[in-house]
Design a protein around this motif. Structure first.
Motif, short mmCIF file in Angstrom:
data_model
loop_
_atom_site.label_atom_id
_atom_site.label_comp_id
_atom_site.label_asym_id
_atom_site.label_seq_id
_atom_site.Cartn_x
_atom_site.Cartn_y
_atom_site.Cartn_z
N ARG A 111 -11.43 12.03 7.58
CA ARG A 111 -11.60 13.33 8.21
C ARG A 111 -12.79 14.13 7.72
N GLN A 112 -12.74 14.11 6.44
CA GLN A 112 -14.17 14.88 5.87
C GLN A 112 -15.38 14.23 6.37
N ARG A 113 -15.49 13.14 6.57
CA ARG A 113 -16.67 12.43 7.03
C ARG A 113 -16.91 12.74 8.64
N LEU A 114 -15.80 13.11 9.26
CA LEU A 114 -15.92 13.38 10.69
C LEU A 114 -16.53 14.89 10.65
N HIS A 115 -15.64 15.85 10.09
CA HIS A 115 -16.07 17.23 10.14
C HIS A 115 -16.09 17.63 8.71
N PRO A 116 -17.49 17.33 7.95
CA PRO A 116 -17.78 18.00 6.70
C PRO A 116 -17.81 19.55 6.58
N ARG A 117 -16.82 19.86 5.66
CA ARG A 117 -17.05 21.39 5.46
C ARG A 117 -18.06 21.93 4.86
N LYS A 118 -18.87 22.92 5.25
CA LYS A 118 -19.87 23.38 4.68
C LYS A 118 -19.61 24.52 3.84
N PRO A 119 -20.13 24.76 2.68
CA PRO A 119 -19.62 25.58 1.62
C PRO A 119 -20.20 27.05 2.21
N ARG A 120 -19.39 28.17 2.13
CA ARG A 120 -20.16 29.37 2.53
C ARG A 120 -21.33 29.59 1.43
N LYS A 121 -22.23 30.39 1.90
CA LYS A 121 -23.33 30.82 1.04
C LYS A 121 -22.81 31.96 0.28
N TYR A 122 -23.10 32.26 -0.95
CA TYR A 122 -22.62 33.11 -1.79
C TYR A 122 -23.85 33.90 -2.04
N GLU A 123 -23.78 35.26 -1.52
CA GLU A 123 -24.81 36.17 -1.63
C GLU A 123 -24.40 37.58 -2.34
N LYS A 124 -25.06 37.67 -3.41
CA LYS A 124 -24.57 38.83 -4.39
C LYS A 124 -25.10 40.20 -3.93
N ILE A 134 0.72 -1.30 0.03
CA ILE A 134 -0.02 0.00 -0.02
C ILE A 134 0.82 1.31 -0.12
N THR A 135 0.42 2.29 -0.82
CA THR A 135 1.43 3.50 -0.74
C THR A 135 0.97 4.54 0.10
N GLU A 136 1.82 5.29 0.31
CA GLU A 136 1.70 6.54 1.11
C GLU A 136 0.46 7.42 0.93
N ASP A 137 0.40 7.57 -0.30
CA ASP A 137 -0.78 8.31 -1.02
C ASP A 137 -2.24 7.75 -0.71
N ALA A 138 -2.37 6.59 -0.80
CA ALA A 138 -3.33 5.68 -0.50
C ALA A 138 -3.72 6.00 0.92
N LEU A 139 -2.81 5.80 1.92
CA LEU A 139 -3.11 6.12 3.33
C LEU A 139 -3.51 7.34 3.72
N LEU A 140 -2.81 8.43 3.09
CA LEU A 140 -3.36 9.82 3.32
C LEU A 140 -4.43 10.40 2.52
N LYS A 141 -4.88 9.44 1.51
CA LYS A 141 -6.36 9.83 0.96
C LYS A 141 -7.20 9.38 1.79
N SER A 142 -6.94 7.97 2.37
CA SER A 142 -7.89 7.49 3.00
C SER A 142 -8.16 8.29 4.52
N PHE A 143 -7.03 9.01 5.17
CA PHE A 143 -7.42 9.63 6.21
C PHE A 143 -8.08 10.88 5.86
N GLN A 144 -7.67 11.49 4.62
CA GLN A 144 -8.40 12.64 4.39
C GLN A 144 -10.05 12.61 4.30
N ARG A 145 -10.28 11.23 3.62
CA ARG A 145 -11.96 11.26 3.46
C ARG A 145 -12.42 10.95 4.83
#
Length: 177
Positions: free
Chosen positions: A157-170, A144-155
């Protein structure tokens, strides 16, 4: 059944994903007999394997081309449940192998993600790439590669703390003259 046959039957070979097999071989000490791993009796993996041991029927083949050899657990007392002698209960069905693989994957991911989260909670004193390389080096993982493990952790972390996109108000700030 003579002692030589009984000791040879106590070892079961299964085929799981290669990185999980490498992890299990290096996490649990090798028993010294034919490269089989000896699982400590106080680990959850011991109980997972013990629960899935079954008697081999005459029409079930003996798997010898797997990548993980396990020395079957042997409980001697009947106080905490039924006794399963590994000389007779020496078969792991394909479903049992899938469940064991799922358990090992869960344990692998838990340990890896916990290590990475601890580093993040301490303000990232060590770079993430170095943490991944250290984990790979600790368990001597080659498949298994380092990139695969790092990507697994990033996924994860994203499930743990999902980022909410900012609302864009013109905004319309037109000055009327």
């Amino acid at each position: 059944m003579n002692k030589k046959n009984a000791s040879q039957i106590r070892i079961v070979t299964i085929r799981i994903e290669s990185y999980l097999a490498e992890y299990a071989k290096n996490k649990f000490a090798e028993g010294g007999t034919d490269g089989a791993i000896r699982i400590p009796y106080n680990s959850e993996f011991y109980h997972c394997v013990w629960e899935h041991m079954a008697k081999r029927r005459a029409d079930q083949p003996l798997l010898t081309d797997g990548n993980l050899r396990i020395l079957l657990p042997s409980r001697r007392t009947a106080e905490d449940g039924p006794v399963k002698n590994p000389a007779y209960y020496n078969y792991l069905s394909p479903v049992a192998v899938q469940l064991i693989e799922r358990f090992l994957r869960r344990q692998f991911n838990y340990e890896f993600h916990q290590m990475m989260l601890d580093n993040e909670n301490h303000g990232r004193p060590v770079r993430q790439q170095d943490m991944v390389a250290d984990f790979i080096r600790r368990y001597r993982l080659e498949s298994i590669t380092e990139d695969a493990l790092l990507k697994s952790f990033q996924r994860y972390r994203q499930r743990l703390h999902p980022r909410k996109p900012r609302k864009y108000e013109k905004r319309h700030n037109f000055k009327k003259n």
